[in-house]
Motif scaffolding. Structure first.
Motif, short mmCIF file in Angstrom:
data_model
loop_
_atom_site.label_atom_id
_atom_site.label_comp_id
_atom_site.label_asym_id
_atom_site.label_seq_id
_atom_site.Cartn_x
_atom_site.Cartn_y
_atom_site.Cartn_z
N CYS A 21 0.65 -1.13 -0.39
CA CYS A 21 -0.13 -0.05 0.53
C CYS A 21 0.78 1.49 -0.22
CB CYS A 21 -0.96 0.44 0.73
SG CYS A 21 -2.78 -1.32 1.31
N ARG B 237 -6.39 8.14 4.75
CA ARG B 237 -6.38 6.99 3.86
C ARG B 237 -5.63 8.46 2.99
NH1 ARG B 237 -8.31 3.14 2.02
NH2 ARG B 237 -8.26 3.85 -0.08
N ALA C 77 -0.03 3.77 1.91
CA ALA C 77 0.42 3.96 2.84
C ALA C 77 -0.66 3.15 4.03
CB ALA C 77 0.09 5.76 3.29
N PHE D 97 -4.71 -5.01 8.01
CA PHE D 97 -4.69 -6.58 6.78
C PHE D 97 -2.83 -7.00 6.76
CE2 PHE D 97 -8.24 -4.26 4.16
CZ PHE D 97 -9.65 -5.16 5.29
S1 SF4 Z 1 -7.42 -0.75 3.75
FE1 SF4 Z 1 -5.43 -1.41 3.94
S2 SF4 Z 1 -5.29 -2.79 2.34
FE2 SF4 Z 1 -6.95 -0.74 1.67
S3 SF4 Z 1 -4.96 0.59 1.38
FE3 SF4 Z 1 -5.29 1.19 3.60
S4 SF4 Z 1 -3.99 -0.23 4.19
FE4 SF4 Z 1 -4.00 -0.36 2.38
#
Ligand code: SF4
Length: 367
Positions: A10, A132, A12, A19
């Motif tokens: 990812c 995010r 970040a 996960f």
């Molecule tokens: S929720 Fe978890 S898997 Fe999804 S973008 Fe964010 S860090 Fe990555």
């Protein structure tokens, strides 16, 4: 057969996530991509002649941390190993902070015909709290870029049930999302692990999770708005314009065969469920030794298979055949409470039943 490819990297770490993903240097991602190719080639040898792939799903993590060109190369590699049917659905999950116009265009040329964009919210304050790595404007731009590139189907992931009473209105989020006219919308209630940074803040009382009835109201309201805008709910969390169901995910709920590749990926092949090693290092090592990275699994007993059929089938709007549910008395009770409906030899959850899906499905599980 269906093919899932897991990309565990990812941009970040989001504040709510626990996960099996990580932020990694480019060389780590390149080494992993090499292992993925080794795994796909080993499966080609182990599963010859299983017919063309009916769908391919590149998920994560954030597979759009690869460039569109790289995704196209990976898909071309898959095609050399496995025949892909002409009408196959090919999906990539995209984070709004990643792909530019030429990435979408390259992915489309490489065969991608569906993108699932992780929007979560169209409110910048909410996105900041969730950690995010993008703003609402990036999400809107990503939808437009995908359309301009000619991607046939665009899906948005939206999140509700957030610990954010301070003025957050999920209905406003949904209104804006519907205004973008995606072909498909997935709505998920936040489920917070106490190990995530946000989970720790909730444990310390700095954020408060909303009450269950607030979460239920948000779900109900989102369902109503989507229905009025012409979307069909075909699964508890998934809505689409007619004909735009996610065929790959439908296969999971119908228990059709799928092969999951990548660290931690799960598979179901000919009644066997198995999963790969979760650790990226161990996964790479195993493949460099020329061995499939499967770490566990087994054949399901007939009873387990039936339970899965009920548990997964009841998630879908079409429900399951009534003959799978021999507990007539329990069924009649649930029907009286307005939680299930019997029609044409099938049983399905009502809107109320979907709100309470976990206990209702548990009640209906075969003994
Ligand atoms: S929720 Fe978890 S898997 Fe999804 S973008 Fe964010 S860090 Fe990555």
């Amino acid at each position: 057969m269906r093919l899932y490819i897991h990309w565990p990297f990812c941009l970040a770490r989001c504040a709510y996530c626990d996960f099996n993903t990580r932020v990694a240097a480019r060389r780590v991602a390149v080494a992993y991509a090499h292992s993925l190719c080794l795994e796909l080639a080993l499966w080609r040898e182990a599963l010859p002649g299983r017919g063309g792939l009916r769908s391919l799903y590149l998920g994560g993590g954030t597979p759009s941390t690869m460039r569109g060109e790289e995704v196209a190369e990976l898909l071309a590699y898959c095609r050399r190993l496995f025949p892909v049917r002409g009408d196959a659905e090919v999906t990539v999950e995209v984070n709004p902070a990643t792909w530019k116009e030429d990435d979408f265009a390259a992915a489309r040329r490489g065969g991608v015909n569906r993108v699932s964009i992780g929007v979560q919210s169209l409110d910048d304050r909410v996105l900041r709290v969730l950690g995010r790595p993008h703003g609402a404007g990036d999400a809107v731009a990503a939808v437009r870029r995908a359309r301009r590139a000619g991607i046939a189907a665009v899906s948005l992931d939206m999140m509700f049930g957030l610990p954010l009473e301070s003025g957050h209105r999920f209905t406003q989020d949904m209104e804006r999302a519907i205004g973008l006219r995606p072909h498909h919308v997935s709505t998920y209630a936040l489920s917070l692990s106490s190990r995530s940074p946000m989970g720790r803040l909730v444990s310390r009382g700095e954020f408060h999770m909303p009450e269950d009835d607030v979460v239920a109201d948000e779900y109900r309201e989102a369902s109503r708005m989507l229905r009025e805008a012409g979307y069909v709910r075909y699964e508890i969390s998934n809505f689409c314009l007619p004909g735009y169901e996610c065929r790959h995910n439908m296969a999971y709920w119908r228990r059709e065969d799928y092969l999951g590749t990548g660290a931690g990926a799960h598979s179901l092949i000919a009644g066997w469920r198995f999963h790969n090693l979760e650790s990226i290092l161990a996964y790479n090592r195993r493949l460099h030794d020329g061995v499939l990275p499967v770490s566990g699994g087994g054949r399901l007993a007939a009873g387990e298979e039936k339970s899965e059929r009920v548990m997964l089938g009841l998630r879908m709007a079409r429900g399951v055949p009534e003959r799978l549910l021999p507990q007539a008395a329990r069924l009649a009770d649930l029907e009286e409470y307005g939680l299930v409906r019997r029609e044409g030899g099938r049983v399905r959850l009502t809107e109320r039943g979907m709100l309470l899906s976990n206990p209702v499905i548990a009640e209906l599980m075969p003994a």
